[in-house]
Design a protein around this motif. Structure first.
Motif, PDB file in Angstrom:
ATOM      1  N   GLU A 171     -28.726  40.934 -14.173  1.00 43.58           N
ATOM      2  CA  GLU A 171     -29.571  40.009 -14.930  1.00 43.58           C
ATOM      3  C   GLU A 171     -29.999  40.571 -16.287  1.00 43.58           C
ATOM      4  N   HIS A 182     -14.601  30.859  -9.286  1.00 44.95           N
ATOM      5  CA  HIS A 182     -15.795  31.532  -8.776  1.00 44.95           C
ATOM      6  C   HIS A 182     -16.681  31.997  -9.933  1.00 44.95           C
ATOM      7  N   ARG A 219     -16.683  30.741 -12.900  1.00 44.52           N
ATOM      8  CA  ARG A 219     -17.208  29.537 -13.542  1.00 44.52           C
ATOM      9  C   ARG A 219     -18.465  29.048 -12.819  1.00 44.52           C
ATOM     10  N   TRP A 220     -18.389  29.083 -11.509  1.00 41.28           N
ATOM     11  CA  TRP A 220     -19.513  28.621 -10.706  1.00 41.28           C
ATOM     12  C   TRP A 220     -20.745  29.484 -10.983  1.00 41.28           C
ATOM     13  N   GLN A 221     -20.519  30.803 -11.078  1.00 42.58           N
ATOM     14  CA  GLN A 221     -21.636  31.702 -11.388  1.00 42.58           C
ATOM     15  C   GLN A 221     -22.255  31.376 -12.742  1.00 42.58           C
ATOM     16  N   VAL A 262     -22.243  28.465 -14.286  1.00 46.35           N
ATOM     17  CA  VAL A 262     -22.965  27.199 -14.194  1.00 46.35           C
ATOM     18  C   VAL A 262     -24.291  27.391 -13.460  1.00 46.35           C
ATOM     19  N   GLU A 263     -24.236  28.160 -12.363  1.00 44.80           N
ATOM     20  CA  GLU A 263     -25.434  28.412 -11.565  1.00 44.80           C
ATOM     21  C   GLU A 263     -26.545  29.078 -12.371  1.00 44.80           C
ATOM     22  N   THR A 264     -26.178  29.886 -13.333  1.00 48.25           N
ATOM     23  CA  THR A 264     -27.168  30.652 -14.092  1.00 48.25           C
ATOM     24  C   THR A 264     -27.321  30.131 -15.527  1.00 48.25           C
ATOM     25  N   ASP A 265     -26.898  28.893 -15.748  1.00 49.95           N
ATOM     26  CA  ASP A 265     -26.988  28.331 -17.108  1.00 49.95           C
ATOM     27  C   ASP A 265     -26.289  29.220 -18.131  1.00 49.95           C
ATOM     28  N   CYS A 266     -25.178  29.790 -17.711  1.00 50.88           N
ATOM     29  CA  CYS A 266     -24.370  30.639 -18.603  1.00 50.88           C
ATOM     30  C   CYS A 266     -25.117  31.890 -19.061  1.00 50.88           C
TER      31      CYS A 266
END
Lengths: 197, 197
Positions: free
Chosen positions: B17, B86, B88-90, B92-96
DNA sequence: GTCTATAAAAGGATAGAC
DNA sequence: GTCTATCCTTTTATAGAC
């Protein structure tokens, strides 16, 4: 050179060599031979020095990067590979320690202030725009319906990914293989343009 | 969960993060609900926690990354795109905001200790090896003389470059266009394999 | 604009009881 | 193995004379 420029130059080099967080204000002062009071006279804080560095990259892309890389090269597509060769040269010069300063900062700073993020994106866009312009110049050698902007982004990806791997493995061959791949990609696109014609 | 694992997990998330340098030992203690004395009982210092995190990524690539990504997918080439999906999903999940943790650390740490650099490279190699194996499985769909290892490195480049741009622009479309480019690259190679046959 | 000294906080790491 | 308290250094930033 004036004080402000000395600070920007020292900070630019240090951010390139060590990254943003690993560079202390004391490092910048020592490298630029400037005293604390002077730095804080020109910049409210460390992040504002970063903003100055990113603005310097933005304003200097033509004179510091593109012009030197393209000197004596006419073919638009070869200009792209000359630009990639410039990064290769940097890798070799530094024993694969330092690569693209913008890319490193872009990945190091996870939630940068909007002004910093904006400047990173602008630097990327200017680079991509310069490559895109060369792809447009290539005209009919490439398929007419090809998205040249997207391809320019892909060229940037090849550079950044190649730099990342070459640095991690301390082996420029990883960069070279990525450049070879993008060269093959362009060759196949040109083949497609020919057969479609 | 035992204390050491809690520390590794908290550190893994925080490094993802915020990055390594921006994460303090106090951050890790607070997130893992562990006291200073316990952390330094298991690890000589902060860098050793990083080593533990990188080793966890290395040991967990099959169970945490590849198996979930490839669940229900048989086609070897589609497995590659499922792996990209996978990431890409990460995004999207974290607002890029967060992308590939290894890539970010690889670019943030400019002159890492040999053990850290080695672990970064090992993580890259395992990822590349997994993709290479799928390219080998694809057999005659790809040209027989194709360097499948180099192509796997190029796939990794597309992923890392796509993540970098998507994060910088906070727009997953940059990632998507890079995936589309690598898909086109594979398509052209398959075309080449066909016409050569 | 530049200088020195220093404040104020955060950082990594340790001590020693339990 | 875990707890609290704390040491020491580094770090960012400021004060105030010149």
């Amino acid at each position: 050179m004036d004080t402000r420029s000395r600070i920007i130059e020292a900070a630019r080099d240090l951010f390139w060599e060590k990254g943003y967080n690993a560079t202390s204000v004391a490092d910048i002062l020592s490298r630029s031979q400037v005293n604390s009071g002077s730095l804080y006279h020109f910049f409210p804080g460390k992040q504002d020095v970063l903003v100055g560095v990113l603005a310097a990259y933005r304003d200097g892309i033509e004179a510091m990067l593109l012009s030197p890389a393209w000197d004596g090269i006419d073919d638009p597509l070869e200009k792209i590979f000359a630009l990639l060769a410039h990064y290769r040269w940097q890798l070799v010069e530094t024993d694969c320690l330092y690569g693209c300063p913008i890319g490193s900062l872009a990945l190091e700073l996870h939630e940068p202030d909007p002004i910093v993020r904006e400047l990173l994106a602008t630097n990327f866009s200017n680079w991509t725009g310069a490559v895109e312009a060369r792809l447009v110049e290539a005209g009919a050698r490439l398929p007419p319906d090809l998205d040249r902007r997207a391809l320019a982004e892909f060229v940037m990806t090849a550079m950044e990914g190649g730099v990342m791997q070459a640095r991690t493995y301390r082996d420029v061959a990883f960069f070279d293989r990525n450049v070879a791949a993008i060269r093959d990609h362009l060759a196949m696109l040109m083949e497609r343009a020919k057969t479609a014609a």
